[in-house]
Design a protein around this motif. Structure first.
Motif, PDB file in Angstrom:
ATOM      1  N   PHE A 118       0.861  -1.187   0.000  1.00 27.77           N
ATOM      2  CA  PHE A 118       0.000   0.000   0.000  1.00 27.77           C
ATOM      3  C   PHE A 118       0.890   1.226   0.000  1.00 27.77           C
ATOM      4  CE2 PHE A 118      -3.013   3.006   2.036  1.00 27.77           C
ATOM      5  CZ  PHE A 118      -4.088   2.835   1.181  1.00 27.77           C
ATOM      6  N   TYR A 119       1.101   1.789  -1.203  1.00 29.10           N
ATOM      7  CA  TYR A 119       2.047   2.907  -1.280  1.00 29.10           C
ATOM      8  C   TYR A 119       1.749   3.809  -2.466  1.00 29.10           C
ATOM      9  CZ  TYR A 119       4.898   0.183  -4.711  1.00 29.10           C
ATOM     10  OH  TYR A 119       5.363  -0.527  -5.802  1.00 29.10           O
ATOM     11  N   LYS A 120       2.408   4.975  -2.442  1.00 25.31           N
ATOM     12  CA  LYS A 120       2.106   6.040  -3.397  1.00 25.31           C
ATOM     13  C   LYS A 120       2.437   5.648  -4.827  1.00 25.31           C
ATOM     14  CE  LYS A 120       2.658  11.040  -3.960  1.00 25.31           C
ATOM     15  NZ  LYS A 120       3.270  12.278  -3.394  1.00 25.31           N
ATOM     16  N   LYS A 121       3.485   4.857  -5.018  1.00 28.61           N
ATOM     17  CA  LYS A 121       3.926   4.486  -6.367  1.00 28.61           C
ATOM     18  C   LYS A 121       2.806   3.846  -7.174  1.00 28.61           C
ATOM     19  CE  LYS A 121       7.539   1.922  -8.830  1.00 28.61           C
ATOM     20  NZ  LYS A 121       8.726   1.039  -8.690  1.00 28.61           N
ATOM     21  N   SER A 122       1.934   3.098  -6.507  1.00 23.87           N
ATOM     22  CA  SER A 122       0.809   2.444  -7.186  1.00 23.87           C
ATOM     23  C   SER A 122      -0.482   3.251  -7.038  1.00 23.87           C
ATOM     24  CB  SER A 122       0.601   1.032  -6.620  1.00 23.87           C
ATOM     25  OG  SER A 122       0.216   1.107  -5.250  1.00 23.87           O
ATOM     26  N   ASN A 123      -0.332   4.514  -6.635  1.00 27.60           N
ATOM     27  CA  ASN A 123      -1.492   5.375  -6.369  1.00 27.60           C
ATOM     28  C   ASN A 123      -2.396   4.729  -5.328  1.00 27.60           C
ATOM     29  OD1 ASN A 123      -3.097   7.708  -6.663  1.00 27.60           O
ATOM     30  ND2 ASN A 123      -4.384   6.731  -8.222  1.00 27.60           N
ATOM     31  N   PHE A 124      -1.778   4.026  -4.395  1.00 30.28           N
ATOM     32  CA  PHE A 124      -2.492   3.365  -3.305  1.00 30.28           C
ATOM     33  C   PHE A 124      -3.609   2.447  -3.828  1.00 30.28           C
ATOM     34  CE2 PHE A 124      -0.688   7.245  -1.453  1.00 30.28           C
ATOM     35  CZ  PHE A 124       0.008   6.709  -0.382  1.00 30.28           C
ATOM     36  N   ASP A 125      -3.378   1.894  -5.020  1.00 28.50           N
ATOM     37  CA  ASP A 125      -4.306   0.905  -5.601  1.00 28.50           C
ATOM     38  C   ASP A 125      -5.756   1.398  -5.654  1.00 28.50           C
ATOM     39  OD1 ASP A 125      -2.435  -1.029  -6.226  1.00 28.50           O
ATOM     40  OD2 ASP A 125      -2.716  -2.158  -4.373  1.00 28.50           O
ATOM     41  N   VAL A 126      -5.948   2.665  -5.938  1.00 24.11           N
ATOM     42  CA  VAL A 126      -7.307   3.207  -5.954  1.00 24.11           C
ATOM     43  C   VAL A 126      -8.210   2.415  -6.896  1.00 24.11           C
ATOM     44  CG1 VAL A 126      -8.713   5.185  -6.645  1.00 24.11           C
ATOM     45  CG2 VAL A 126      -6.701   5.537  -5.212  1.00 24.11           C
ATOM     46  N   GLU A 127      -7.743   2.170  -8.132  1.00 26.71           N
ATOM     47  CA  GLU A 127      -8.574   1.464  -9.108  1.00 26.71           C
ATOM     48  C   GLU A 127      -8.784   0.009  -8.705  1.00 26.71           C
ATOM     49  OE1 GLU A 127     -11.111   1.040 -12.154  1.00 26.71           O
ATOM     50  OE2 GLU A 127     -10.178   2.923 -11.531  1.00 26.71           O
TER      51      GLU A 127
END
Length: 228
Positions: A118-127
């Motif tokens: 859970f991190y910013k690089k993956s945009n916190f998995d919003v999608e």
């Protein structure tokens, strides 16, 4: 037995990890065997090591190099589900929404868990978290504290934690649980374990630990698009 617990009181989750992610000195299967045999040997080793007749949740550590290989692994795991030795399946380290949906559509036993950093690089998995919510898939987070250490150390975050009777770390877990997710903790500190259990019990007892205003404030501090 000493704690008065039955097997049903425990939830055991483990993984199948491809050879590329293994410690070569401790591989739970024959590294030279066919992929399907590696999966079978790995599950049998897990059952033996955990001293159990069934595994509650088995997670594929990450998608294989190709979707074909991922499906091959999954089909073997489905056999264990059919035989009652695995109760549910999941996948980890899958950050591509299209890849996750394709897997979900192609397999017979649908993934019940998506476990991601859970991190910013993956945009916190919003999608991906939206997809999980629509499909009834449990989103499990790891690296939950480390990735947001700067926010957790901020004055504003600590102020909210104090008003809620939580540490900055357990406030982060409360944030995740309010979103309906399951944050994973790897602590070995008994004190931290106790704090983690305490906040979990508050949720189980029906307490609204964080309201909408709290969630909006914390989301802003984290830089996350709020998804409730």
């Amino acid at each position: 037995e000493q704690l008065g617990l039955n097997r049903e009181d425990l939830f055991l989750q483990t993984k199948f990890t491809a050879i590329g992610g293994q410690d070569r000195n401790d591989v739970p299967y024959d590294a030279h065997a066919e992929l399907e045999d590696q999966v079978r040997q790995s599950v049998i080793t897990s059952l033996r090591n955990l001293q159990t007749e069934y595994i509650d949740s088995l997670v594929l550590h990450s998608p294989m190099e190709t979707m074909d290989e991922t499906i091959r692994v999954w089909k073997v795991l489905e056999i264990f589900v059919d035989e009652g030795q695995i109760k549910q399946l999941g996948i980890s380290n899958c950050y591509d929404p299209m890849k996750f949906q394709r897997l979900y559509e192609q397999v017979k036993v649908k993934p019940k868990v998506l476990q991601n950093r859970f991190y910013k690089k993956s945009n916190f998995d919003v999608e991906l978290r939206k997809i999980c919510k629509s499909l009834g898939v449990e989103y499990q987070s790891f690296w939950t504290l480390s990735a947001s250490a700067k926010a957790l150390a901020s004055r504003d975050w600590k102020a909210v934690a104090r008003t809620k009777g939580l540490s900055p770390q357990t406030l982060m877990y409360a944030f995740m649980m309010t979103l309906g997710h399951t944050p994973l903790s790897g602590t070995k500190d008994s004190g931290h374990m106790g704090e983690d259990v305490d906040v979990m019990l508050r949720f189980q007892q029906g307490e609204e630990v964080l309201d909408g205003e709290d969630m909006s404030r914390l989301s802003s501090l984290l830089g996350i698009e709020l998804l409730l």
